[in-house]
Design an enzyme around this catalytic site. Structure first.
Site, PDB file in Angstrom:
ATOM      1  CG  ASP A  44      50.809  74.866  44.524  1.00  0.00           C
ATOM      2  OD1 ASP A  44      50.943  74.523  45.710  1.00  0.00           O
ATOM      3  OD2 ASP A  44      50.256  75.931  44.178  1.00  0.00           O
ATOM      4  CB  SER A  45      54.731  72.158  48.073  1.00  0.00           C
ATOM      5  OG  SER A  45      54.160  70.870  47.995  1.00  0.00           O
ATOM      6  CG  ASP A  83      47.866  72.122  45.440  1.00  0.00           C
ATOM      7  OD1 ASP A  83      46.728  72.252  45.934  1.00  0.00           O
ATOM      8  OD2 ASP A  83      48.910  72.268  46.107  1.00  0.00           O
ATOM      9  CE  LYS A 113      46.090  71.689  48.743  1.00  0.00           C
ATOM     10  NZ  LYS A 113      46.613  73.059  48.539  1.00  0.00           N
ATOM     11  CD  GLU A 115      47.179  78.223  47.526  1.00  0.00           C
ATOM     12  OE1 GLU A 115      47.358  79.461  47.538  1.00  0.00           O
ATOM     13  OE2 GLU A 115      48.112  77.407  47.526  1.00  0.00           O
ATOM     14  CD  GLU A 182      50.266  76.198  54.207  1.00  0.00           C
ATOM     15  OE1 GLU A 182      49.604  75.858  53.203  1.00  0.00           O
ATOM     16  OE2 GLU A 182      51.502  76.352  54.191  1.00  0.00           O
TER      17      GLU A 182
END
Ligand code: KIV
Length: 275
Positions: A44-45, A83, A113, A115, A182
């Site tokens: 999602d960057s 993401d 993915k 978080e 990260e």
């Protein structure tokens, strides 16, 4: 050979480092895949590096599906991880399963993915139960930027380091097939890597992780702003692009492009009849 959650696990067991890079479009995915990267992350960057947002929070499911589908078409062998964007899984288990399913059905992702640690274990369990592999993400989780008060190294105090270890064990128990670490101190990432049976994939977490991931614009020198300490620029593609764009502008303005070899011919008698 197609990389899968099982082949990444086998790499951890044999000590062969896992390579992961981000990609957001077909062409980049194809090049990375041809180079032999094990896994491609449609991060999602993309909110920042493709869409110009300040952070990842505005990214939508539609954005993720659109870019994941393009990447999936270019990735023959790489394991494609998509993401889950902000608020596509935090709102509950049902939302998480539906949205993970969309990334697989509509985007062609091989895994998703998300978080977080203990607080997302129910979501991880439910998505895995729906036969979708889940990669977890711990440490600096960018969707929590407002809660963290900025992008900072995580896990530096005893209680925070212990919480990261506990979270890593919990997401593994919940069924995650790998975890991205990260911005975690290297020695803490080493401990987590040794405690887990699933692979750790580090970004700013040192060489002890089972694999590494980088945002491709960072490692190719395409970004102009601040570069994080953990980024190594492996090739100056940004400089090469600027050189190419400037040469195109100069030659076009000078009339030297297009040259004869870039133009199509037509028989002179056809042209004669048009006059
Ligand atoms: O969105 C992303 O690119 C990521 C990486 C930084 C791991 O989550």
């Amino acid at each position: 050979m197609k990389n899968t959650a099982a082949t990444l696990m086998a790499q951890k067991q044999s000590g062969e480092k896992i390579t992961m890079l981000t990609a957001y479009d077909y062409t980049t995915a194809r090049i990375e895949d041809e180079c032999g990267v094990n896994s491609i992350l449609v991060g999602d960057s993309l909110g920042m590096v493709m869409l110009g947002y300040e952070n990842t929070l505005p990214v939508t499911m539609e954005d993720m599906i659109h870019h994941t589908a393009a990447v999936s078409r270019g990735a023959e062998n790489a394991f494609v991880v998509a993401d889950m964007p902000f608020m596509s899984y935090q709102t509950g288990v049902r939302d998480a399963v539906i949205n993970a399913g969309r990334l697989v059905k509509e985007g062609g992702a091989n895994a998703v993915k998300l978080e977080g640690g203990a607080e997302v274990c129910e979501q991880i369990r439910a998505i895995v139960d729906a036969s979708i592999p889940v990669v977890a993400h711990l440490g600096l989780t960018p969707q929590s930027v407002n809660a963290f008060g900025g992008y900072k190294v995580q896990g530096k105090t005893l209680d925070k380091a212990q919480k990261l270890i506990n979270d890593a064990l919990k997401i593994q128990d919940a069924g995650a097939c790998a975890v991205v670490l990260e911005c975690v101190p290297a020695k803490l990432a080493d401990i987590i890597t040794k405690k887990l049976t699933i692979p750790t994939i580090g970004i700013g977490a040192g060489a002890g992780c089972d694999g590494q991931v980088l945002v491709y614009q960072d490692m190719l020198g395409l970004n102009t702003g601040h570069t994080a300490k953990f980024v190594k620029i492996f090739a100056e593609a940004g400089a090469l692009m600027r050189e190419g764009f400037k040469a195109y502008i100069e030659e076009t303005q000078a009339g030297t492009f297009p040259a004869a070899e870039h133009t199509y011919k037509i028989d002179d008698d056809v042209i004669e009849k048009l006059k």
